[in-house]
Scaffold this motif. Sequence first.
Motif, PDB file in Angstrom:
ATOM      1  N   ASP A 232      40.728  33.154  36.814  1.00  0.00           N
ATOM      2  CA  ASP A 232      40.079  33.119  38.124  1.00  0.00           C
ATOM      3  C   ASP A 232      40.517  34.299  38.979  1.00  0.00           C
ATOM      4  O   ASP A 232      39.722  34.902  39.700  1.00  0.00           O
ATOM      5  N   THR A 233      41.816  34.613  38.892  1.00  0.00           N
ATOM      6  CA  THR A 233      42.310  35.761  39.650  1.00  0.00           C
ATOM      7  C   THR A 233      41.625  37.040  39.195  1.00  0.00           C
ATOM      8  O   THR A 233      41.240  37.885  40.009  1.00  0.00           O
ATOM      9  N   TRP A 234      41.454  37.156  37.900  1.00  0.00           N
ATOM     10  CA  TRP A 234      40.825  38.350  37.332  1.00  0.00           C
ATOM     11  C   TRP A 234      39.408  38.511  37.911  1.00  0.00           C
ATOM     12  O   TRP A 234      39.021  39.601  38.352  1.00  0.00           O
ATOM     13  N   ALA A 235      38.684  37.411  37.909  1.00  0.00           N
ATOM     14  CA  ALA A 235      37.313  37.460  38.443  1.00  0.00           C
ATOM     15  C   ALA A 235      37.333  37.789  39.942  1.00  0.00           C
ATOM     16  O   ALA A 235      36.520  38.586  40.430  1.00  0.00           O
ATOM     17  N   TRP A 236      38.264  37.189  40.652  1.00  0.00           N
ATOM     18  CA  TRP A 236      38.405  37.438  42.097  1.00  0.00           C
ATOM     19  C   TRP A 236      38.674  38.914  42.367  1.00  0.00           C
ATOM     20  O   TRP A 236      38.067  39.534  43.245  1.00  0.00           O
ATOM     21  N   ILE A 237      39.576  39.479  41.561  1.00  0.00           N
ATOM     22  CA  ILE A 237      39.928  40.891  41.739  1.00  0.00           C
ATOM     23  C   ILE A 237      38.714  41.781  41.476  1.00  0.00           C
ATOM     24  O   ILE A 237      38.409  42.697  42.251  1.00  0.00           O
ATOM     25  N   LEU A 238      38.001  41.506  40.406  1.00  0.00           N
ATOM     26  CA  LEU A 238      36.841  42.334  40.067  1.00  0.00           C
ATOM     27  C   LEU A 238      35.778  42.244  41.166  1.00  0.00           C
ATOM     28  O   LEU A 238      35.171  43.259  41.545  1.00  0.00           O
ATOM     29  N   ASP A 239      35.586  41.053  41.669  1.00  0.00           N
ATOM     30  CA  ASP A 239      34.659  40.862  42.783  1.00  0.00           C
ATOM     31  C   ASP A 239      35.015  41.741  43.972  1.00  0.00           C
ATOM     32  O   ASP A 239      34.177  42.428  44.549  1.00  0.00           O
ATOM     33  N   HIS A 240      36.283  41.670  44.346  1.00  0.00           N
ATOM     34  CA  HIS A 240      36.713  42.392  45.532  1.00  0.00           C
ATOM     35  C   HIS A 240      36.745  43.897  45.311  1.00  0.00           C
ATOM     36  O   HIS A 240      36.480  44.666  46.235  1.00  0.00           O
ATOM     37  N   LEU A 241      37.037  44.307  44.090  1.00  0.00           N
ATOM     38  CA  LEU A 241      36.980  45.749  43.804  1.00  0.00           C
ATOM     39  C   LEU A 241      35.543  46.238  43.937  1.00  0.00           C
ATOM     40  O   LEU A 241      35.279  47.307  44.510  1.00  0.00           O
ATOM     41  N   ASP A 242      34.640  45.465  43.394  1.00  0.00           N
ATOM     42  CA  ASP A 242      33.215  45.818  43.478  1.00  0.00           C
ATOM     43  C   ASP A 242      32.801  45.958  44.937  1.00  0.00           C
ATOM     44  O   ASP A 242      32.156  46.932  45.335  1.00  0.00           O
TER      45      ASP A 242
END
Lengths: 192, 192
Positions: free
Chosen positions: A173-183
């Motif tokens: 979930d953290t990984w997805a959260w990080i990718l979202d926010h980087l995007d």
Amino acid sequence: MAAVPRAGLTTERLVRAGADLADEVGFDQVTVSALARRFDVKVASLYSHLKNSQDLRTRIALLALEELADRAADALAGRAGRDALAAFADVYRDYARAHPGRYAAARLRLDPETAAASAGVRQAQMMRAILRGYDLPEPDQTHAVRLLGSVFHGYVSLELAGGFSHSSPDPQDTWAWILDHLDTLLRGRPAS
Amino acid sequence: MAAVPRAGLTTERLVRAGADLADEVGFDQVTVSALARRFDVKVASLYSHLKNSQDLRTRIALLALEELADRAADALAGRAGRDALAAFADVYRDYARAHPGRYAAARLRLDPETAAASAGVRQAQMMRAILRGYDLPEPDQTHAVRLLGSVFHGYVSLELAGGFSHSSPDPQDTWAWILDHLDTLLRGRPAS
DNA sequence: GCGCTTTCCTAAAATTCTTAGGCAACCTCC
DNA sequence: GGAGGTTGCCTAAGAATTTTAGGAAAGCGC
């Protein structure tokens, strides 16, 4: 006299076996002796194919960088924007989890000219290709390349070191959260 | 008979000297033998103070984690928000640049119970303290702790490995850019 | 079959890690 | 101040790894 069959050693096979060994027992446990044992051959025999112990480690690192770049190139085919970003990031994470020894090898400090000739260059180019989709002016694009490199490497490295284990929320979930926010960050618009 | 003066070895002094050695020649060149040479003492003498070679490395890692946490605590005193974020980040970066061997030691994989008793825990607590200034709900706060850890470690690690050397723009500018954007991201508002 | 190259070997030296046991220096206590 | 115990550093020794030097034999081309 009993025929003494050749083991069929080549630099190629040794490096590949060394990489497998790294995945199994850890990159810093990769030793010329252990590799010789694996081929059931005397240690000195390897020195016809490898300059020395450091040469072995460097070659494993270069192999890992190639494999990573190859996978990244595959993953990027036909993708752009957030899709491309996530695909690239997942390649890193999945590779590190499946091949921890190889991944550790890829982090080996190479001398500048070896690094310049390595597949690390291709990886940087792909990162820039992804960022072209975000239309960043220089020097922001370079900053962004460095940010992405830092996040991907840092996250994977911490996760591999066990930093996130046995704790909630799920690292996935953290990984997805990080990718979202980087995007979002790269788009220059606020997160939802 | 010539009086044979004692060298005055203690675990404390050995670990400190080992850390210095790491900064000078690299963490993976830290060896019990080299340490004995530095104290002009026979190798076996160190085994009264250290369990073994791995014990030495672990102790150096714990020392580095303590030093980092101490510096971070100092830097955070009286700061909040973006100021605190930047101060914390700079502690990491500056420490790694001033003490590359110690920093590498701090990345050593510790067994879970040793890690739980290390100053790494204090570092995580400070990170959460910084994030309280951003008022994030769970699980976002945990995601953010992981993101910050990844970026700080990843960036410092890549910079130390020479990844950004001899290239423009100045890594210092990238560092500032990254901190700006992280601050923005945590605020949930777009960058300027 | 004859040489040439390659492949793998034996041998040996250097370095490191680690344990076992000993002597001498220091501390305590009378 | 000496006796006895503890500690600090030693010698000795074995095992593992790295690396070099030189030798023998397998397989290639002619």
